[in-house]
Write an enzyme that holds these catalytic residues in place. Structure first.
Site, PDB file in Angstrom:
ATOM      1  N   SER A 120       0.815  -1.216   0.000  1.00  0.00           N
ATOM      2  CA  SER A 120       0.000   0.000   0.000  1.00  0.00           C
ATOM      3  C   SER A 120       0.848   1.265   0.000  1.00  0.00           C
ATOM      4  O   SER A 120       1.595   1.520  -0.927  1.00  0.00           O
ATOM      5  CB  SER A 120      -0.958  -0.047   1.193  1.00  0.00           C
ATOM      6  OG  SER A 120      -1.880   1.011   1.145  1.00  0.00           O
TER       7      SER A 120
ATOM      8  N   ASP B 295      -2.816   6.386  -3.664  1.00  0.00           N
ATOM      9  CA  ASP B 295      -1.712   5.767  -2.932  1.00  0.00           C
ATOM     10  C   ASP B 295      -1.135   4.628  -3.765  1.00  0.00           C
ATOM     11  O   ASP B 295      -1.574   4.375  -4.890  1.00  0.00           O
ATOM     12  CB  ASP B 295      -2.162   5.291  -1.551  1.00  0.00           C
ATOM     13  CG  ASP B 295      -3.102   4.101  -1.608  1.00  0.00           C
ATOM     14  OD1 ASP B 295      -3.775   3.927  -2.644  1.00  0.00           O
ATOM     15  OD2 ASP B 295      -3.189   3.353  -0.612  1.00  0.00           O
TER      16      ASP B 295
ATOM     17  N   ASP C 136      -1.248   1.386  -3.908  1.00  0.00           N
ATOM     18  CA  ASP C 136      -2.047   0.294  -4.474  1.00  0.00           C
ATOM     19  C   ASP C 136      -3.395   0.773  -4.986  1.00  0.00           C
ATOM     20  O   ASP C 136      -4.235  -0.036  -5.383  1.00  0.00           O
ATOM     21  CB  ASP C 136      -2.218  -0.846  -3.466  1.00  0.00           C
ATOM     22  CG  ASP C 136      -3.152  -0.511  -2.320  1.00  0.00           C
ATOM     23  OD1 ASP C 136      -3.227   0.675  -1.942  1.00  0.00           O
ATOM     24  OD2 ASP C 136      -3.812  -1.425  -1.786  1.00  0.00           O
TER      25      ASP C 136
ATOM     26  N   ASP D  94      -6.129   2.052  -3.709  1.00  0.00           N
ATOM     27  CA  ASP D  94      -7.431   1.844  -3.076  1.00  0.00           C
ATOM     28  C   ASP D  94      -7.927   3.075  -2.325  1.00  0.00           C
ATOM     29  O   ASP D  94      -9.007   3.058  -1.746  1.00  0.00           O
ATOM     30  CB  ASP D  94      -7.422   0.615  -2.160  1.00  0.00           C
ATOM     31  CG  ASP D  94      -6.482   0.748  -0.977  1.00  0.00           C
ATOM     32  OD1 ASP D  94      -5.746   1.756  -0.893  1.00  0.00           O
ATOM     33  OD2 ASP D  94      -6.477  -0.175  -0.121  1.00  0.00           O
TER      34      ASP D  94
END
Length: 452
Positions: free
Chosen positions: A101, A245, A247, A249
């Site tokens: 992440s 960000d 990843d 999400d």
């Protein structure tokens, strides 16, 4: 090692326990074993972000899964919510995301989605964890041979499928022609798909963070570092800025004046709009203990109840499902639109906000001004251990005194990060000076007793 899973899958320094090829391969074998017990389709989707270590982990994970006779569909770099969507779209047994992440590039992690696109239930994670950590267990002896060994396939149309899904969340015929957007993809998982989505809808883009090299993901860019987006929005006269960000999400928005619009304000904007359209189910919005009290006050004024959960998108989603809600999220910009998707999605969130801007014919600054956040200070302290705060007399005493001082004019939230050795102190109240003073004192005491 006596525990594998944290609050959001498995995470750690790449090539250091637990993120080693040996353990990751065992994770793959355990996942495949569990799948074969509960399903008949026997295929797993694997996606990742742009970290250098993703190649190593992807290979080890694929090998473990295939060694148990389960096929693997390799997606390559794609946002976490894209993997959740494809897990259901391609009727896989599970989806796996290789990502840490917002963490630096030298970390990595693994998180799982069930076949329905939601995060893997705790009981299944526990079953996988026990199989991986057991010295002698049932999976060690299982070695399919010949044609029973699983196969790995590279899926070429994954991005196209995800783009179609995202665009289908918009009102029919909605386009962004003439809309100017500054888009920062954090050199992460959204670096290909996000520019395609917005450009196909007609937006004019200024791009940041779309040249990953394996080591620059989240490196002073993306949702944690929106400064460059703010600068570019002002320079280009853009309608808004978007910072994803690593990843993909979650997203932080920047209005046309260069002001940050976080997850709380996004919930206020979208919750209020859905209520006016008669589409806010049960008139609730789900937030977390970290959601600003100003959001709660605003929603209450408009006949909407804020439901608070522990920090983590898993808990937000669980509460939405349990209560039949439409929308929930976190201040970090992780927002779940349950009518559209099973998990937080930064691109989808941006699409919904832009749609409201166009439908209301209002700039983002005006939309976000409907909610006035209370003064809030958040301090992160690196810690050597994570004992319950109330078990430390000195820390507990200062917490109680601070809460007495705030009375009913503010809140204190202390918690440990689920993925890092960090204690988080949050103080919120109507008096900004008092909030800062109390937060600093709490952080000082915690640093003294358990800090590094």
């Amino acid at each position: 090692m006596d525990k594998l899973f944290g609050t959001d899958g498995i995470r750690g320094k790449a090539n250091v326990c637990p993120m080693t090829t040996e353990i990751v391969m065992r994770v793959g074998r355990a996942l495949a074993y569990v799948i074969k017990k509960h399903s008949h389709r026997h295929k797993v989707i694997i996606g990742k972000d742009t970290r250098l270590s993703g190649y190593m982990i992807e290979t080890a994970l694929s090998a473990g899964i295939c060694s148990m006779g389960v096929d693997v569909l390799l997606i390559g770099p794609l946002p976490t919510p894209g993997i959740a969507f494809l897990t259901t779209n391609m009727r896989a047994d599970a989806g796996v995301v290789i990502s840490a992440s917002h963490n630096p590039y030298d970390d990595n992690g693994i998180k799982f989605f069930a076949r329905n696109g939601f995060k893997l239930p705790d009981r299944i994670e526990s079953e996988i964890e026990k199989l991986v950590l057991a010295e002698n267990n049932c999976i060690d002896a299982i070695r399919p041979t010949a044609t029973e060994i699983g196969k790995a396939f590279r899926i070429e149309d994954a991005i196209g499928r995800y783009i179609v899904f995202l665009k289908n969340t918009l009102p029919k015929g909605m386009l962004f022609d003439g809309f100017k957007i500054v888009l920062d993809c954090a050199h992460g998982a959204g670096y290909k798909v996000a520019p395609l989505v917005f450009s196909e809808l007609g937006a004019s883009l200024t791009l940041i963070g779309v040249k990953p090299d394996g080591t620059n993901i989240n490196d002073h860019c993306g949702a944690l570092y929106p400064e460059e987006v703010i600068k570019k929005v002002k320079e280009t006269g853009a309608d808004l800025g978007l910072a994803l960000d690593g990843d993909g999400d979650r997203v932080i928005l920047i209005d046309e004046k260069g002001n940050i619009v976080d997850g709380d304000k996004i919930l206020a904007i979208c919750g209020n709009y859905l209520k006016k359209q008669g589409e806010l189910k049960h008139n609730i919005v789900v937030g977390t203990v970290m959601s600003n009290f100003g959001l709660e006050l605003f929603l209450k004024q408009h006949g909407i109840r804020l439901i608070r959960t522990p920090v983590g998108d898993r808990y937000v989603t669980e509460a939405l499902c349990a209560r039949g809600g439409s929308i929930g999220g976190e201040p970090s910009g992780h927002v779940v639109f349950l009518d559209h998707h099973t998990t937080g999605d930064g691109i989808l969130t941006a699409l919904q906000v832009i749609t409201i801007m166009l439908m209301e014919d209002k700039p983002l600054s005006e939309l976000s001004s409907i909610m006035e956040p209370l003064p809030q200070k958040l301090i992160n302290i690196k810690v050597k251990e994570k004992p319950p705060f109330e078990k430390n007399p000195a820390i507990n005493e200062v917490i109680n005194k601070a809460q007495e001082t705030l009375a009913d004019q503010g809140r204190i939230v202390l918690r440990y990060s689920g993925t890092e050795p960090v204690a988080r102190v949050m103080v919120e109240g109507k008096d900004a000076h008092l909030v800062e003073e109390l937060a600093d004192h709490l952080a000082e005491v915690i640093q003294k007793h358990i800090g590094i």
